[in-house]
Scaffold this motif. Structure first.
Motif, mmCIF file in Angstrom:
data_model
loop_
_atom_site.group_PDB
_atom_site.id
_atom_site.type_symbol
_atom_site.label_atom_id
_atom_site.label_comp_id
_atom_site.label_asym_id
_atom_site.label_seq_id
_atom_site.Cartn_x
_atom_site.Cartn_y
_atom_site.Cartn_z
ATOM 1 N N GLN A 98 47.272 -8.395 14.645
ATOM 2 C CA GLN A 98 48.258 -9.468 14.486
ATOM 3 C C GLN A 98 48.590 -10.009 15.879
ATOM 4 N N PRO A 99 49.077 -11.240 15.975
ATOM 5 C CA PRO A 99 49.500 -11.757 17.282
ATOM 6 C C PRO A 99 50.524 -10.858 17.982
ATOM 7 N N SER A 100 51.428 -10.268 17.214
ATOM 8 C CA SER A 100 52.472 -9.430 17.821
ATOM 9 C C SER A 100 51.893 -8.160 18.431
ATOM 10 N N ARG A 101 50.623 -7.834 18.118
ATOM 11 C CA ARG A 101 49.982 -6.637 18.675
ATOM 12 C C ARG A 101 48.778 -7.031 19.522
ATOM 13 N N SER A 102 48.811 -8.256 20.059
ATOM 14 C CA SER A 102 47.640 -8.801 20.736
ATOM 15 C C SER A 102 47.683 -8.625 22.249
ATOM 16 N N ASN A 103 48.796 -8.110 22.771
ATOM 17 C CA ASN A 103 48.882 -7.865 24.217
ATOM 18 C C ASN A 103 48.611 -9.110 25.037
ATOM 19 N N GLY A 104 48.991 -10.264 24.519
ATOM 20 C CA GLY A 104 48.862 -11.502 25.301
ATOM 21 C C GLY A 104 47.463 -12.061 25.385
ATOM 22 N N ALA A 105 46.561 -11.632 24.526
ATOM 23 C CA ALA A 105 45.185 -12.161 24.602
ATOM 24 C C ALA A 105 45.205 -13.684 24.502
ATOM 25 N N SER A 106 44.467 -14.333 25.398
ATOM 26 C CA SER A 106 44.533 -15.784 25.423
ATOM 27 C C SER A 106 43.290 -16.414 24.819
ATOM 28 N N GLY A 107 43.459 -17.668 24.421
ATOM 29 C CA GLY A 107 42.361 -18.421 23.825
ATOM 30 C C GLY A 107 42.730 -19.886 23.810
ATOM 31 N N THR A 108 41.936 -20.671 23.125
ATOM 32 C CA THR A 108 42.236 -22.096 22.980
ATOM 33 C C THR A 108 41.955 -22.525 21.544
ATOM 34 N N VAL A 109 42.611 -23.616 21.191
ATOM 35 C CA VAL A 109 42.240 -24.327 19.955
ATOM 36 C C VAL A 109 41.671 -25.668 20.381
ATOM 37 N N GLU A 110 40.440 -25.928 20.007
ATOM 38 C CA GLU A 110 39.831 -27.237 20.251
ATOM 39 C C GLU A 110 40.058 -28.081 19.006
ATOM 40 N N ALA A 160 55.587 2.205 7.944
ATOM 41 C CA ALA A 160 54.355 2.126 8.731
ATOM 42 C C ALA A 160 54.530 1.427 10.073
ATOM 43 N N ARG A 161 55.673 0.772 10.284
ATOM 44 C CA ARG A 161 55.740 -0.110 11.450
ATOM 45 C C ARG A 161 55.757 0.629 12.783
ATOM 46 N N THR A 162 56.047 1.937 12.727
ATOM 47 C CA THR A 162 56.007 2.687 13.983
ATOM 48 C C THR A 162 54.578 3.064 14.361
ATOM 49 N N ARG A 163 53.629 2.833 13.469
ATOM 50 C CA ARG A 163 52.224 3.130 13.828
ATOM 51 C C ARG A 163 51.804 2.218 14.974
ATOM 52 N N ARG A 164 51.065 2.810 15.900
ATOM 53 C CA ARG A 164 50.797 2.106 17.155
ATOM 54 C C ARG A 164 49.502 1.299 17.134
ATOM 55 N N LYS A 165 48.806 1.326 16.031
ATOM 56 C CA LYS A 165 47.500 0.673 15.971
ATOM 57 C C LYS A 165 47.608 -0.811 16.366
ATOM 58 N N ARG A 166 46.689 -1.253 17.220
ATOM 59 C CA ARG A 166 46.698 -2.641 17.676
ATOM 60 C C ARG A 166 45.425 -3.392 17.332
ATOM 61 N N ARG A 167 44.317 -2.670 17.279
ATOM 62 C CA ARG A 167 43.021 -3.325 17.090
ATOM 63 C C ARG A 167 42.429 -2.947 15.743
ATOM 64 N N ALA A 168 41.691 -3.903 15.144
ATOM 65 C CA ALA A 168 41.067 -3.667 13.846
ATOM 66 C C ALA A 168 39.968 -2.625 13.959
ATOM 67 N N ASP A 169 39.833 -1.822 12.902
ATOM 68 C CA ASP A 169 38.650 -0.974 12.764
ATOM 69 C C ASP A 169 37.698 -1.683 11.786
ATOM 70 N N ASP A 170 36.735 -0.920 11.246
ATOM 71 C CA ASP A 170 35.702 -1.577 10.436
ATOM 72 C C ASP A 170 36.013 -1.609 8.942
ATOM 73 N N ARG A 171 37.267 -1.319 8.551
ATOM 74 C CA ARG A 171 37.520 -1.151 7.110
ATOM 75 C C ARG A 171 37.299 -2.434 6.298
ATOM 76 N N PHE A 172 37.425 -3.618 6.926
ATOM 77 C CA PHE A 172 37.193 -4.867 6.181
ATOM 78 C C PHE A 172 35.905 -5.562 6.621
#
Ligand SMILES: C[S@@+](CC[C@H](N)C(=O)[O-])C[C@H]1O[C@@H](n2cnc3c(N)ncnc32)[C@H](O)[C@@H]1O
Length: 159
Positions: A24-36, A145-157
């Protein structure tokens, strides 16, 4: 009824695979990008630079199929799909609130991205606290679940 939309733009992000992308954006650690934004829609960007956050509605184009019960990234129990933000949906629409850093011509500089590079953008809306913030919010299974620290997706989907 079949509903057809055409993208108004595309996300450019550092994330090339579903696995390892922020959940989620809230767990993205400021990762940047652009929208063209595609040229025919650029006029619609005027006045957007006054907003600090925008809502991106996207087609999650790399979703593979859908199911109605999923184990969400932040849980270990199966949950009803529509009680989750899982990407494997009948209509794989993503909703991401991201920081808007700058508007330069047809390019929006954004921060806190949770979308893959090349994700088609269906719509952009300003995030407005008065419209979008809520008080007395209940968050169901996520309360535990909100205290879980997971930030990055795994392969479940990713199957
Ligand atoms: C849990 S979804 C949340 C997306 C959005 N914030 C929402 O709530 O609708 C985010 C995950 O979807 C996957 N994802 C991101 N962009 C995607 C795309 N274009 N197609 C398929 N999956 C994508 C990545 O694994 C990412 O970690």
């Amino acid at each position: 009824m079949i509903v057809e939309y055409s993208p108004i733009g595309v996300v450019h992000s550092p994330f090339l695979e579903r696995e390892g992308t922020p959940i989620q954006p809230s767990r993205s650690n400021g990762a940047s990008g652009t929208v063209e934004v595609f040229p025919e829609f650029v006029e619609g960007l005027s006045d957007l630079d006054g907003f600090s956050h925008i809502i991106l509605l996207c087609h999650l184009h790399r979703s593979t199929g859908w199911r109605l019960k999923v184990v969400p990234f932040l849980d270990t129990e199966p949950r009803g799909l529509f009680a989750t933000r899982a990407p494997c949906r009948p209509n794989p629409i993503g909703l991401s609130v991201v920081n808007l850093l700058a508007v330069e011509g047809n390019v929006l500089a954004i921060e806190n991205v949770d979308l893959l590079d090349g994700t088609p953008v269906l719509d952009i809306k300003p995030y407005v606290g008065e419209f979008d913030d809520r008080t007395n919010v209940r968050t169901g299974w996520l309360e535990a679940a909100r205290t879980r620290r997971k930030r990055r997706a795994d392969d479940r989907f990713s199957g």
